[in-house]
Design a protein around this motif. Structure first.
Motif, PDB file in Angstrom:
ATOM      1  N   GLU A  65       0.736  -1.089   0.186  1.00  0.00           N
ATOM      2  CA  GLU A  65      -0.119  -0.154   0.353  1.00  0.00           C
ATOM      3  C   GLU A  65       0.715   1.487  -0.379  1.00  0.00           C
ATOM      4  O   GLU A  65       0.812   2.447  -0.390  1.00  0.00           O
ATOM      5  N   THR A  66       1.916   1.299   0.739  1.00  0.00           N
ATOM      6  CA  THR A  66       2.363   2.269   0.449  1.00  0.00           C
ATOM      7  C   THR A  66       3.520   2.862  -0.098  1.00  0.00           C
ATOM      8  O   THR A  66       3.497   3.777  -0.566  1.00  0.00           O
ATOM      9  N   TYR A  67       3.891   1.758  -1.125  1.00  0.00           N
ATOM     10  CA  TYR A  67       4.742   2.102  -2.920  1.00  0.00           C
ATOM     11  C   TYR A  67       3.230   2.103  -3.472  1.00  0.00           C
ATOM     12  O   TYR A  67       3.280   3.164  -4.691  1.00  0.00           O
ATOM     13  N   THR A  68       2.457   1.493  -3.104  1.00  0.00           N
ATOM     14  CA  THR A  68       1.156   2.433  -4.372  1.00  0.00           C
ATOM     15  C   THR A  68       0.288   3.733  -4.123  1.00  0.00           C
ATOM     16  O   THR A  68       0.642   4.312  -5.191  1.00  0.00           O
ATOM     17  N   LEU A  69       1.112   4.410  -2.824  1.00  0.00           N
ATOM     18  CA  LEU A  69       0.381   5.461  -2.935  1.00  0.00           C
ATOM     19  C   LEU A  69       1.778   5.960  -3.344  1.00  0.00           C
ATOM     20  O   LEU A  69       1.500   7.588  -4.047  1.00  0.00           O
ATOM     21  N   GLN A  70       2.734   6.247  -2.973  1.00  0.00           N
ATOM     22  CA  GLN A  70       4.433   6.374  -3.750  1.00  0.00           C
ATOM     23  C   GLN A  70       3.801   7.137  -5.270  1.00  0.00           C
ATOM     24  O   GLN A  70       4.492   7.678  -5.680  1.00  0.00           O
ATOM     25  N   ASN A  71       3.460   5.656  -5.808  1.00  0.00           N
ATOM     26  CA  ASN A  71       3.337   5.097  -7.267  1.00  0.00           C
ATOM     27  C   ASN A  71       2.119   6.903  -7.901  1.00  0.00           C
ATOM     28  O   ASN A  71       2.840   6.779  -8.738  1.00  0.00           O
ATOM     29  N   TRP A 104       2.489   9.497 -10.136  1.00  0.00           N
ATOM     30  CA  TRP A 104       2.034   9.972 -11.310  1.00  0.00           C
ATOM     31  C   TRP A 104       1.706  11.093 -11.753  1.00  0.00           C
ATOM     32  O   TRP A 104       1.321  11.688 -12.205  1.00  0.00           O
ATOM     33  N   ARG A 105       0.832  11.496 -10.157  1.00  0.00           N
ATOM     34  CA  ARG A 105       0.195  13.106 -10.156  1.00  0.00           C
ATOM     35  C   ARG A 105       1.223  14.137 -10.451  1.00  0.00           C
ATOM     36  O   ARG A 105       1.013  14.888 -11.445  1.00  0.00           O
ATOM     37  N   ARG A 106       2.701  14.175 -10.296  1.00  0.00           N
ATOM     38  CA  ARG A 106       3.116  15.034 -10.000  1.00  0.00           C
ATOM     39  C   ARG A 106       4.542  15.473 -10.652  1.00  0.00           C
ATOM     40  O   ARG A 106       5.160  16.303 -11.014  1.00  0.00           O
ATOM     41  N   ASP A 107       5.308  13.682 -11.051  1.00  0.00           N
ATOM     42  CA  ASP A 107       6.372  13.587 -12.507  1.00  0.00           C
ATOM     43  C   ASP A 107       6.558  13.353 -13.806  1.00  0.00           C
ATOM     44  O   ASP A 107       5.289  11.966 -13.755  1.00  0.00           O
ATOM     45  N   PRO A 108       5.790  13.677 -14.547  1.00  0.00           N
ATOM     46  CA  PRO A 108       5.145  13.824 -16.013  1.00  0.00           C
ATOM     47  C   PRO A 108       6.424  12.500 -16.267  1.00  0.00           C
ATOM     48  O   PRO A 108       6.294  11.389 -16.878  1.00  0.00           O
ATOM     49  N   VAL A 109       8.142  11.899 -16.240  1.00  0.00           N
ATOM     50  CA  VAL A 109       8.978  11.813 -16.325  1.00  0.00           C
ATOM     51  C   VAL A 109       8.195  10.215 -15.717  1.00  0.00           C
ATOM     52  O   VAL A 109       7.820   8.448 -16.610  1.00  0.00           O
ATOM     53  N   ALA A 110       7.638   9.895 -14.176  1.00  0.00           N
ATOM     54  CA  ALA A 110       7.380   9.141 -13.428  1.00  0.00           C
ATOM     55  C   ALA A 110       5.985   8.317 -13.978  1.00  0.00           C
ATOM     56  O   ALA A 110       5.865   7.110 -14.835  1.00  0.00           O
ATOM     57  N   ALA A 111       4.986   9.386 -14.734  1.00  0.00           N
ATOM     58  CA  ALA A 111       3.899   9.238 -15.349  1.00  0.00           C
ATOM     59  C   ALA A 111       3.975   8.345 -16.368  1.00  0.00           C
ATOM     60  O   ALA A 111       3.023   7.897 -16.243  1.00  0.00           O
ATOM     61  N   SER A 112       4.519   8.980 -17.311  1.00  0.00           N
ATOM     62  CA  SER A 112       4.650   8.116 -18.794  1.00  0.00           C
ATOM     63  C   SER A 112       5.681   6.363 -18.521  1.00  0.00           C
ATOM     64  O   SER A 112       4.868   5.718 -18.949  1.00  0.00           O
ATOM     65  N   ALA A 142       3.266   3.933 -19.504  1.00  0.00           N
ATOM     66  CA  ALA A 142       3.925   2.344 -20.371  1.00  0.00           C
ATOM     67  C   ALA A 142       3.701   1.202 -19.235  1.00  0.00           C
ATOM     68  O   ALA A 142       3.454   0.262 -20.013  1.00  0.00           O
ATOM     69  N   ARG A 143       3.508   1.342 -18.276  1.00  0.00           N
ATOM     70  CA  ARG A 143       4.178  -0.745 -17.614  1.00  0.00           C
ATOM     71  C   ARG A 143       2.069  -0.511 -17.399  1.00  0.00           C
ATOM     72  O   ARG A 143       2.235  -1.759 -17.055  1.00  0.00           O
ATOM     73  N   LEU A 144       1.123   0.215 -17.454  1.00  0.00           N
ATOM     74  CA  LEU A 144       0.354  -0.064 -17.512  1.00  0.00           C
ATOM     75  C   LEU A 144       0.207  -0.951 -18.553  1.00  0.00           C
ATOM     76  O   LEU A 144      -1.009  -1.883 -19.034  1.00  0.00           O
ATOM     77  N   ARG A 145       0.494   0.273 -20.550  1.00  0.00           N
ATOM     78  CA  ARG A 145      -0.222  -0.706 -21.005  1.00  0.00           C
ATOM     79  C   ARG A 145       0.075  -1.769 -21.616  1.00  0.00           C
ATOM     80  O   ARG A 145      -0.449  -3.267 -21.618  1.00  0.00           O
ATOM     81  N   THR A 146       1.295  -2.016 -20.535  1.00  0.00           N
ATOM     82  CA  THR A 146       1.985  -3.386 -21.366  1.00  0.00           C
ATOM     83  C   THR A 146       1.590  -5.119 -20.021  1.00  0.00           C
ATOM     84  O   THR A 146       1.576  -5.869 -21.037  1.00  0.00           O
ATOM     85  N   TYR A 147       0.787  -4.610 -19.388  1.00  0.00           N
ATOM     86  CA  TYR A 147      -0.492  -5.457 -18.802  1.00  0.00           C
ATOM     87  C   TYR A 147      -2.025  -5.731 -18.862  1.00  0.00           C
ATOM     88  O   TYR A 147      -2.812  -5.843 -18.460  1.00  0.00           O
ATOM     89  N   GLY A 148      -1.990  -4.563 -20.142  1.00  0.00           N
ATOM     90  CA  GLY A 148      -3.218  -4.367 -20.744  1.00  0.00           C
ATOM     91  C   GLY A 148      -4.378  -3.152 -20.097  1.00  0.00           C
ATOM     92  O   GLY A 148      -5.251  -3.647 -20.442  1.00  0.00           O
ATOM     93  N   PHE A 149      -4.144  -2.817 -19.366  1.00  0.00           N
ATOM     94  CA  PHE A 149      -4.604  -1.186 -18.947  1.00  0.00           C
ATOM     95  C   PHE A 149      -4.618  -0.074 -19.683  1.00  0.00           C
ATOM     96  O   PHE A 149      -3.590   0.525 -19.664  1.00  0.00           O
ATOM     97  N   ASP A 150      -5.774   0.537 -19.401  1.00  0.00           N
ATOM     98  CA  ASP A 150      -5.598   1.144 -19.964  1.00  0.00           C
ATOM     99  C   ASP A 150      -6.560   2.441 -19.644  1.00  0.00           C
ATOM    100  O   ASP A 150      -6.843   2.170 -18.810  1.00  0.00           O
TER     101      ASP A 150
END
Length: 92
Positions: A13-19, A23-31, A35-43
């Motif tokens: 849960e801690t790692y999920t909150l950090q991610n 995702w909200r603040r860092d555009p590089v992390a967001a991309s 990309a990771r979500l797309r590889t698992y089929g999540f859009d």
């Protein structure tokens, strides 16, 4: 944290909150995350649908709590009415 062993649930849960914050603040992390979500089929559509499903579960729980409170209120009002009726002057 479905599918996560209960022993590691707090850490996950801690790692999920950090991610989520990244995702909200860092555009590089967001991309990278997208990309990771797309590889698992999540859009965006799949994520939005999951959010609605989770929100619905919470709303159903909240509705149940409201219904229980309303039932208790009605029972209390009935009890007060009965108490007043029985303690009032007796009519013929």
């Amino acid at each position: 944290m479905v599918g996560i062993d209960s022993e590691f649930e707090a850490e996950a849960e801690t790692y999920t909150l950090q991610n989520a914050l990244s995702w909200r603040r860092d555009p590089v992390a967001a991309s990278e995350i997208e990309a990771r979500l797309r590889t698992y089929g999540f859009d965006q559509r799949a994520i939005t649908t999951e959010v609605y499903v989770q929100a619905r579960e919470v709303l159903v729980l909240f509705e149940g709590l409201l219904n229980a409170a309303q039932t208790r209120r009605m029972l209390l009002l009935r009890e007060i009415r009965n108490h007043r009726f029985l303690s009032g002057p007796l009519r013929r």
